[in-house]
Write a protein that holds these residues in place. Sequence first.
Motif, PDB file in Angstrom:
ATOM      1  N   LYS A 165       5.931-112.058  18.787  1.00  0.00           N
ATOM      2  CA  LYS A 165       5.342-113.130  17.992  1.00  0.00           C
ATOM      3  C   LYS A 165       6.272-113.594  16.875  1.00  0.00           C
ATOM      4  O   LYS A 165       6.322-114.773  16.533  1.00  0.00           O
ATOM      5  CB  LYS A 165       4.020-112.633  17.399  1.00  0.00           C
ATOM      6  CG  LYS A 165       2.907-113.645  17.348  1.00  0.00           C
ATOM      7  CD  LYS A 165       1.632-112.943  16.923  1.00  0.00           C
ATOM      8  CE  LYS A 165       0.433-113.865  17.119  1.00  0.00           C
ATOM      9  NZ  LYS A 165      -0.825-113.177  16.749  1.00  0.00           N
ATOM     10  N   ASP A 166       7.029-112.639  16.293  1.00  0.00           N
ATOM     11  CA  ASP A 166       7.928-112.992  15.197  1.00  0.00           C
ATOM     12  C   ASP A 166       9.301-113.446  15.694  1.00  0.00           C
ATOM     13  O   ASP A 166      10.193-113.722  14.891  1.00  0.00           O
ATOM     14  CB  ASP A 166       8.082-111.827  14.221  1.00  0.00           C
ATOM     15  CG  ASP A 166       8.705-110.588  14.869  1.00  0.00           C
ATOM     16  OD1 ASP A 166       9.111-110.649  16.047  1.00  0.00           O
ATOM     17  OD2 ASP A 166       8.772-109.541  14.182  1.00  0.00           O
ATOM     18  N   ALA A 167       9.471-113.510  17.011  1.00  0.00           N
ATOM     19  CA  ALA A 167      10.702-113.991  17.654  1.00  0.00           C
ATOM     20  C   ALA A 167      11.906-113.090  17.395  1.00  0.00           C
ATOM     21  O   ALA A 167      13.040-113.490  17.619  1.00  0.00           O
ATOM     22  CB  ALA A 167      11.019-115.421  17.235  1.00  0.00           C
ATOM     23  N   ASN A 168      11.668-111.848  16.974  1.00  0.00           N
ATOM     24  CA  ASN A 168      12.780-110.931  16.704  1.00  0.00           C
ATOM     25  C   ASN A 168      13.149-110.057  17.903  1.00  0.00           C
ATOM     26  O   ASN A 168      14.244-109.508  17.948  1.00  0.00           O
ATOM     27  CB  ASN A 168      12.450-110.029  15.507  1.00  0.00           C
ATOM     28  CG  ASN A 168      12.482-110.782  14.198  1.00  0.00           C
ATOM     29  OD1 ASN A 168      13.206-111.761  14.056  1.00  0.00           O
ATOM     30  ND2 ASN A 168      11.680-110.340  13.242  1.00  0.00           N
ATOM     31  N   THR A 169      12.226-109.914  18.856  1.00  0.00           N
ATOM     32  CA  THR A 169      12.453-109.024  19.998  1.00  0.00           C
ATOM     33  C   THR A 169      12.151-109.748  21.299  1.00  0.00           C
ATOM     34  O   THR A 169      11.158-110.477  21.402  1.00  0.00           O
ATOM     35  CB  THR A 169      11.561-107.767  19.902  1.00  0.00           C
ATOM     36  OG1 THR A 169      11.821-107.102  18.668  1.00  0.00           O
ATOM     37  CG2 THR A 169      11.829-106.810  21.057  1.00  0.00           C
ATOM     38  N   MET A 170      13.002-109.538  22.287  1.00  0.00           N
ATOM     39  CA  MET A 170      12.771-110.055  23.636  1.00  0.00           C
ATOM     40  C   MET A 170      12.874-108.905  24.628  1.00  0.00           C
ATOM     41  O   MET A 170      13.853-108.146  24.620  1.00  0.00           O
ATOM     42  CB  MET A 170      13.790-111.144  23.996  1.00  0.00           C
ATOM     43  CG  MET A 170      13.650-111.662  25.421  1.00  0.00           C
ATOM     44  SD  MET A 170      14.705-113.103  25.778  1.00  0.00           S
ATOM     45  CE  MET A 170      16.357-112.362  25.674  1.00  0.00           C
ATOM     46  N   ALA A 171      11.850-108.761  25.459  1.00  0.00           N
ATOM     47  CA  ALA A 171      11.868-107.769  26.533  1.00  0.00           C
ATOM     48  C   ALA A 171      12.148-108.485  27.843  1.00  0.00           C
ATOM     49  O   ALA A 171      11.521-109.495  28.158  1.00  0.00           O
ATOM     50  CB  ALA A 171      10.536-107.030  26.603  1.00  0.00           C
ATOM     51  N   VAL A 172      13.093-107.955  28.611  1.00  0.00           N
ATOM     52  CA  VAL A 172      13.455-108.516  29.910  1.00  0.00           C
ATOM     53  C   VAL A 172      13.218-107.447  30.975  1.00  0.00           C
ATOM     54  O   VAL A 172      13.835-106.374  30.932  1.00  0.00           O
ATOM     55  CB  VAL A 172      14.927-108.968  29.931  1.00  0.00           C
ATOM     56  CG1 VAL A 172      15.308-109.485  31.314  1.00  0.00           C
ATOM     57  CG2 VAL A 172      15.169-110.042  28.877  1.00  0.00           C
ATOM     58  N   GLY A 173      12.305-107.729  31.893  1.00  0.00           N
ATOM     59  CA  GLY A 173      11.997-106.796  32.963  1.00  0.00           C
ATOM     60  C   GLY A 173      12.741-107.169  34.227  1.00  0.00           C
ATOM     61  O   GLY A 173      12.668-108.305  34.697  1.00  0.00           O
ATOM     62  N   LEU A 174      13.459-106.198  34.792  1.00  0.00           N
ATOM     63  CA  LEU A 174      14.258-106.431  35.990  1.00  0.00           C
ATOM     64  C   LEU A 174      13.542-105.915  37.234  1.00  0.00           C
ATOM     65  O   LEU A 174      12.763-104.955  37.182  1.00  0.00           O
ATOM     66  CB  LEU A 174      15.627-105.756  35.858  1.00  0.00           C
ATOM     67  CG  LEU A 174      16.451-106.132  34.622  1.00  0.00           C
ATOM     68  CD1 LEU A 174      17.815-105.454  34.665  1.00  0.00           C
ATOM     69  CD2 LEU A 174      16.602-107.639  34.502  1.00  0.00           C
ATOM     70  N   HIS A 175      13.839-106.546  38.349  1.00  0.00           N
ATOM     71  CA  HIS A 175      13.150-106.309  39.611  1.00  0.00           C
ATOM     72  C   HIS A 175      13.134-104.832  40.001  1.00  0.00           C
ATOM     73  O   HIS A 175      12.135-104.321  40.511  1.00  0.00           O
ATOM     74  CB  HIS A 175      13.838-107.143  40.702  1.00  0.00           C
ATOM     75  CG  HIS A 175      13.202-107.044  42.048  1.00  0.00           C
ATOM     76  ND1 HIS A 175      11.899-107.416  42.292  1.00  0.00           N
ATOM     77  CD2 HIS A 175      13.702-106.609  43.247  1.00  0.00           C
ATOM     78  CE1 HIS A 175      11.624-107.234  43.568  1.00  0.00           C
ATOM     79  NE2 HIS A 175      12.686-106.735  44.165  1.00  0.00           N
ATOM     80  N   LYS A 176      14.225-104.123  39.745  1.00  0.00           N
ATOM     81  CA  LYS A 176      14.348-102.739  40.211  1.00  0.00           C
ATOM     82  C   LYS A 176      13.793-101.713  39.226  1.00  0.00           C
ATOM     83  O   LYS A 176      13.991-100.513  39.403  1.00  0.00           O
ATOM     84  CB  LYS A 176      15.800-102.423  40.547  1.00  0.00           C
ATOM     85  CG  LYS A 176      16.302-103.193  41.772  1.00  0.00           C
ATOM     86  CD  LYS A 176      17.699-102.767  42.167  1.00  0.00           C
ATOM     87  CE  LYS A 176      18.158-103.508  43.425  1.00  0.00           C
ATOM     88  NZ  LYS A 176      19.540-103.101  43.821  1.00  0.00           N
ATOM     89  N   GLY A 177      13.095-102.166  38.166  1.00  0.00           N
ATOM     90  CA  GLY A 177      12.376-101.243  37.303  1.00  0.00           C
ATOM     91  C   GLY A 177      12.926-101.046  35.916  1.00  0.00           C
ATOM     92  O   GLY A 177      12.307-100.371  35.086  1.00  0.00           O
ATOM     93  N   LYS A 178      14.078-101.627  35.612  1.00  0.00           N
ATOM     94  CA  LYS A 178      14.670-101.462  34.277  1.00  0.00           C
ATOM     95  C   LYS A 178      14.132-102.507  33.311  1.00  0.00           C
ATOM     96  O   LYS A 178      13.833-103.640  33.689  1.00  0.00           O
ATOM     97  CB  LYS A 178      16.199-101.569  34.354  1.00  0.00           C
ATOM     98  CG  LYS A 178      16.896-101.396  33.010  1.00  0.00           C
ATOM     99  CD  LYS A 178      18.400-101.613  33.117  1.00  0.00           C
ATOM    100  CE  LYS A 178      19.117-100.400  33.650  1.00  0.00           C
ATOM    101  NZ  LYS A 178      20.598-100.531  33.556  1.00  0.00           N
TER     102      LYS A 178
END
Length: 328
Positions: A165-178
């Motif tokens: 919400k505060d635009a400080n963190t981005m999570a990126v989920g990859l197809h193989k589980g990482k």
Amino acid sequence: LVTGGFDHKIRFWEATTGICSRTLRFGESQVNKLQISDNKLHIAAGGNPHLQIYEVNSTNDNPLQTFEGHTQNVTDLGFQKESKWLYSCSEDGTMKIWDMRASGCQLSTDCRSALNTIQLHPNESEIITGDQAGCVKVWDMRTNTCRHEEVPQADVPVRSISISKDANTMAVGLHKGKVCLYSSKDENWTLDTSFVAHDEYLLKCLISPDMATLATTSADHSIKLWQLKQGGGGAGSGGEEGAGSTGRPKNTAGKGGDGTGIPLVKCLAHHQRWVWDAVFSADSSYMVSTSSDQSAKLWDLRSGEVIRNYLGHNLAVTCVALNDSNIE
């Protein structure tokens, strides 16, 4: 609370009772993605290949608007905060902007690879996409150009992106589980850490509204809750089973790329098949998930228990939308 799936149905639910109050037929397409506008007036549904808008509080089961332009599956979509326009992405490799007050596409960008996920930055001037080629791209909407690109893992598709919400963190989920966690620095994203969340395909990652928890869903039938920071009213709050004297979970599965652990708070494992989608409640204390087992479930994240099952779909339930926030 709204769910959609492979049975071409959109179902509206009374969240507290589990009663289905309304059912819409979504043409001849499965429902890939649902989103409720912030003002709770409209719901957007993405299928193959069209995108339709329905009124939330209406007895009219026909779409209010149909946006045509994508040529393959619409994989992700969302509303701008004031619901003046919406954005979408597709397996056809394009992202598009649609004006709610006009017909037709206002902006279309060829991203040169099938797109799996799209997020509007809270500044509303940038859009972030994740594609099948493994790229995360930051697009400047004012110039319609890509101003920043990340490749978390070469040749591994980006399945899901979530921005705090505060635009400080981005999570990126990859197809193989990482999962890769980025922080915002100098108007760009810098990789902080990465960890393996699931041994099978990752389908969704989502940062909670209180920014304390990251949820990941998978083909392994589970939802995992990871602690991003102390505090918050949801899954990461102290006192739950397995927590140490500091309130931090003892189980710290998921070692980060910088050697630090991302604590695993809970593993929710009552679904019987792939868990396609999930959404937090506004207070981050509850979650609704959807699965190929033809159910949606409401979870109490403090206890980790299912408190409601939503049954009615007769094929895989692939998407869910919830808006239980107060209208500002």
